[in-house]
Design a protein around this motif. Structure first.
Motif, mmCIF file in Angstrom:
data_model
loop_
_atom_site.group_PDB
_atom_site.id
_atom_site.type_symbol
_atom_site.label_atom_id
_atom_site.label_comp_id
_atom_site.label_asym_id
_atom_site.label_seq_id
_atom_site.Cartn_x
_atom_site.Cartn_y
_atom_site.Cartn_z
ATOM 1 N N MET A 1 0.849 -1.232 -0.154
ATOM 2 C CA MET A 1 -0.088 0.039 -0.033
ATOM 3 C C MET A 1 0.775 1.133 0.098
ATOM 4 O O MET A 1 1.843 1.239 0.838
ATOM 5 N N SER A 2 0.689 2.237 -0.848
ATOM 6 C CA SER A 2 1.276 3.410 -0.813
ATOM 7 C C SER A 2 1.084 4.292 0.202
ATOM 8 O O SER A 2 0.175 4.071 0.936
ATOM 9 N N VAL A 3 2.025 5.304 0.592
ATOM 10 C CA VAL A 3 1.963 5.969 1.581
ATOM 11 C C VAL A 3 0.617 6.878 1.422
ATOM 12 O O VAL A 3 -0.146 7.166 2.596
ATOM 13 N N LYS A 4 0.289 7.445 0.428
ATOM 14 C CA LYS A 4 -0.867 8.108 0.416
ATOM 15 C C LYS A 4 -2.442 7.339 0.233
ATOM 16 O O LYS A 4 -3.152 7.794 0.868
ATOM 17 N N ASP A 5 -2.159 6.051 -0.014
ATOM 18 C CA ASP A 5 -3.416 5.145 0.252
ATOM 19 C C ASP A 5 -3.409 4.903 1.890
ATOM 20 O O ASP A 5 -4.508 4.913 2.287
ATOM 21 N N LYS A 6 -2.366 4.864 2.380
ATOM 22 C CA LYS A 6 -2.352 4.736 3.854
ATOM 23 C C LYS A 6 -3.180 5.840 4.495
ATOM 24 O O LYS A 6 -3.769 5.849 5.596
ATOM 25 N N LEU A 7 -2.429 7.058 4.025
ATOM 26 C CA LEU A 7 -3.038 8.268 4.912
ATOM 27 C C LEU A 7 -4.689 8.428 4.463
ATOM 28 O O LEU A 7 -5.425 8.814 5.358
ATOM 29 N N ALA A 8 -4.960 8.109 3.022
ATOM 30 C CA ALA A 8 -6.587 8.049 2.966
ATOM 31 C C ALA A 8 -7.290 7.040 3.810
ATOM 32 O O ALA A 8 -8.296 7.393 4.311
ATOM 33 N N GLU A 9 -6.581 5.955 3.909
ATOM 34 C CA GLU A 9 -7.356 5.069 4.933
ATOM 35 C C GLU A 9 -7.474 5.475 6.396
ATOM 36 O O GLU A 9 -8.692 5.288 7.026
ATOM 37 N N LEU A 10 -6.472 6.291 6.783
ATOM 38 C CA LEU A 10 -6.662 6.578 8.053
ATOM 39 C C LEU A 10 -7.288 8.062 8.311
ATOM 40 O O LEU A 10 -7.535 8.622 9.251
ATOM 41 N N GLY A 11 -7.941 8.532 6.901
ATOM 42 C CA GLY A 11 -8.615 9.651 6.796
ATOM 43 C C GLY A 11 -8.074 10.882 6.782
ATOM 44 O O GLY A 11 -8.749 11.958 7.535
ATOM 45 N N ILE A 12 -6.649 11.013 6.705
ATOM 46 C CA ILE A 12 -6.003 12.096 6.496
ATOM 47 C C ILE A 12 -5.650 12.705 5.378
ATOM 48 O O ILE A 12 -5.191 12.114 4.272
ATOM 49 N N GLU A 13 -6.158 14.049 5.083
ATOM 50 C CA GLU A 13 -5.530 14.609 4.164
ATOM 51 C C GLU A 13 -4.641 15.821 4.458
ATOM 52 O O GLU A 13 -4.643 16.655 5.492
ATOM 53 N N LEU A 14 -3.220 15.649 3.761
ATOM 54 C CA LEU A 14 -2.411 16.650 4.051
ATOM 55 C C LEU A 14 -2.654 18.098 3.607
ATOM 56 O O LEU A 14 -3.361 18.425 2.655
ATOM 57 N N PRO A 15 -2.471 19.006 4.579
ATOM 58 C CA PRO A 15 -2.919 20.239 4.530
ATOM 59 C C PRO A 15 -1.767 20.989 3.580
ATOM 60 O O PRO A 15 -0.537 20.562 3.480
ATOM 61 N N PRO A 16 -2.036 22.180 3.237
ATOM 62 C CA PRO A 16 -0.888 23.106 2.514
ATOM 63 C C PRO A 16 0.321 23.393 3.625
ATOM 64 O O PRO A 16 0.044 23.197 4.795
ATOM 65 N N VAL A 17 1.323 23.240 3.158
ATOM 66 C CA VAL A 17 2.806 23.473 3.992
ATOM 67 C C VAL A 17 2.505 24.895 4.683
ATOM 68 O O VAL A 17 2.009 25.957 3.930
ATOM 69 N N VAL A 18 2.937 25.042 6.083
ATOM 70 C CA VAL A 18 2.694 26.119 7.019
ATOM 71 C C VAL A 18 3.818 26.938 6.452
ATOM 72 O O VAL A 18 4.818 26.532 6.427
ATOM 73 N N PRO A 19 3.435 28.296 5.975
ATOM 74 C CA PRO A 19 4.555 29.204 5.557
ATOM 75 C C PRO A 19 5.638 29.695 6.827
ATOM 76 O O PRO A 19 4.918 29.782 7.854
ATOM 77 N N PRO A 20 6.924 29.705 6.574
ATOM 78 C CA PRO A 20 7.686 29.832 7.550
ATOM 79 C C PRO A 20 7.298 31.296 8.431
ATOM 80 O O PRO A 20 6.807 32.281 7.595
ATOM 81 N N ALA A 21 7.603 31.196 9.652
ATOM 82 C CA ALA A 21 7.120 32.605 10.205
ATOM 83 C C ALA A 21 8.493 33.467 10.814
ATOM 84 O O ALA A 21 8.401 34.628 11.151
ATOM 85 N N ALA A 22 9.422 32.761 10.091
ATOM 86 C CA ALA A 22 10.926 33.689 10.319
ATOM 87 C C ALA A 22 11.836 33.381 9.110
ATOM 88 O O ALA A 22 11.368 32.966 8.146
ATOM 89 N N ALA A 23 13.067 33.215 9.342
ATOM 90 C CA ALA A 23 14.171 33.395 8.278
ATOM 91 C C ALA A 23 14.679 31.633 8.198
ATOM 92 O O ALA A 23 15.722 31.440 8.748
ATOM 93 N N TYR A 24 13.611 30.821 7.737
ATOM 94 C CA TYR A 24 14.086 29.631 7.698
ATOM 95 C C TYR A 24 13.146 28.975 6.568
ATOM 96 O O TYR A 24 12.225 29.347 6.021
ATOM 97 N N VAL A 25 13.416 27.617 6.152
ATOM 98 C CA VAL A 25 12.526 26.956 5.236
ATOM 99 C C VAL A 25 11.749 25.896 6.048
ATOM 100 O O VAL A 25 12.258 25.543 6.913
ATOM 101 N N PRO A 26 10.520 25.380 5.586
ATOM 102 C CA PRO A 26 9.851 24.580 6.212
ATOM 103 C C PRO A 26 10.562 22.874 6.310
ATOM 104 O O PRO A 26 10.554 22.394 7.216
ATOM 105 N N ALA A 27 11.149 22.881 5.014
ATOM 106 C CA ALA A 27 12.248 21.397 5.000
ATOM 107 C C ALA A 27 13.190 21.666 4.068
ATOM 108 O O ALA A 27 13.117 22.544 3.162
#
Length: 151
Positions: A1-27
């Motif tokens: 099962m793909s990761v996306k399928d597992k997320l769907a099975e768990l009822g999880i929809e990934l949100p948009p990435v939270v924009p940084p609040a300061a001088a850094y990148v999310p990932a």
């Protein structure tokens, strides 16, 4: 099962990435690793609760917020490299804004650890630190950062 399928099975929809609040990148990817900056439990751009765990926030609620931090972490990884490229969750570091004398930080951060285990299976088992702190940004009760190995 793909990761996306597992997320769907768990009822999880990934949100948009939270924009940084300061001088850094999310990932950030370097080599085969993705380092995810500390994620707060934002839902629809807002913190659902503020305060210290063991005072204004219960351990159980804080664990749910740590789980949301893990969802936000996965959103950042997916946006940068795609979740299907994850080989392993390497490490989590969880910070818990703790009332004086509170010692349940590991239980709180289990909210994030257990979700990553559900989503990634054996590859979701990771090293971890759960740290109690006096104060976190925006008075959030929990913040979680992560390191992933990717293809």
């Amino acid at each position: 099962m793909s990761v996306k399928d597992k997320l769907a099975e768990l009822g999880i929809e990934l949100p948009p990435v939270v924009p940084p609040a300061a001088a850094y990148v999310p990932a950030l990817r370097t080599g085969n690793y993705v380092y995810v900056s500390g994620q707060l439990p934002f839902v629809d751009g807002k913190l659902p609760v503020t305060g210290k765990v063991g005072a204004e926030v219960t351990t159980e609620d804080a664990a749910k917020h740590a789980r949301q931090c893990a969802i936000n972490i996965m959103a950042a990884v997916d946006d940068l490299v795609g979740l299907e490229s994850v080989v392993r969750v390497v490490k989590l570091v969880g910070f818990v804004a703790s009332a004086e004398g509170y010692t349940g930080q590991p239980v709180v951060i289990n909210g994030a650890s257990e979700l990553l285990g559900e989503v990634f299976g054996e590859a979701g088992k990771h090293a971890r630190s759960a740290v109690g702190v006096y104060q976190l940004p925006l008075d959030t009760p929990v913040e979680v950062e992560a390191i992933f190995e990717v293809q």
